[in-house]
Scaffold this motif. Structure first.
Motif: not given
Ligand code: NAD
Length: 244
Positions: A131, A133, A138, A152, A155-156, A175, A177, A235
């Protein structure tokens, strides 16, 4: 062309431009059979000449279309969710409609996509979900990125939850970042900030430059491939030192 992803089937959203496009191309170059989608049909048309196996229109905000697409495509080894929108402003600039739009496009789209594609991934014996992010939200706060940052961070969290629930079933979910990456929408945002807009974005980068979509795609290839087989729920920051 190399074969780090040989034999794998990959599905990419928001592949017409920017990071999604670079990811679709990089996955294909590493041997994956890539299915690239976007709402911008013109934007994805040329991908077929560049090694992407299949292209199709897909609006990730449309639950029925996402489900129909998952049924059509079947099992994939890699699901890369790139769609996202940057709302500009503080909480005072964010109406309920702005909040709902951002959460729908940036977060619920990933919920829709993963929920639709995961059953076949499980049946197929596993896979890697990636994903997109952002470092904003994050890792750090950024001015005028109120709802964007909230999406975001979600999303994390969604990424970690999926990773946790399916870690024993050979599903990995990570994810990425990014910091500031030079893409069509980023350049538009810079232009609206004035003639020095791009320079302002560069000035906040300790490395003195913006990231490229290809640099983000290189990390996506790693996370998609078996090279990262021991990595899930993470992440990954890739930001030219922005968050140092
Ligand atoms: P971009 O704006 O350059 O490209 C976005 C693509 O998304 C476009 O092709 C657009 O048609 C597509 N899209 C928009 N709505 C869609 C929908 N409903 N369904 C399917 N496709 C849709 O974007 P970008 O800058 O490459 O950003 C891609 C992702 O990376 C986003 O999630 C963004 O938040 C994230 N990100 C970008 C940066 C950056 O600096 N560019 C930094 C951190 C994170």
């Amino acid at each position: 062309m190399s074969d780090r992803l040989k034999g794998k089937r990959a599905f990419v959203t928001a592949a017409a431009a920017g990071i999604g496009r670079a990811c679709a191309l990089a996955l294909a170059r590493q041997g994956a059979r890539v299915f690239a989608t976007d709402i911008d049909e013109k934007g994805i048309a040329s991908l077929k000449d560049e090694g992407v196996a299949e292209i199709a229109k897909l609006d990730v905000r449309d639950s029925a279309a996402v489900l129909a697409m998952a049924r059509r495509v079947g099992q994939v080894d890699v699901l890369l969710n790139a769609a996202g929108f940057v709302h500009h402003g503080t909480i005072l600039d964010c109406s309920d409609e702005d909040w709902d739009f951002s959460f729908d496009l940036n977060v619920k789209s990933m919920h829709r996509m993963i929920r639709a594609f995961l059953p076949a991934m499980l049946e197929g014996g596993g896979g890697s979900i990636v994903n997109i992010a952002s470092a904003a939200g994050v890792v750090k706060a950024a001015p005028n990125r109120y709802v964007y940052s909230a999406t975001k961070a979600a999303v994390a969290a969604l990424t970690r939850s999926v990773a946790c629930d399916f870690v024993g079933k050979r599903i990995r979910c990570n994810c990425i970042c990014p910091g500031t990456v030079e893409t069509p929408s980023m350049l538009q945002r810079a232009a609206t900030a004035g003639p020095d807009g791009r320079d302002m974005f560069v000035a906040r980068q300790p490395m003195g430059r913006l990231g490229t979509a290809e640099e983000i795609a290189a990390l996506a290839v790693y996370l998609a491939s078996d090279e990262s087989a021991f990595t899930t729920g993470v992440a990954h920051v890739i930001d030219g030192g922005w968050t140092l």
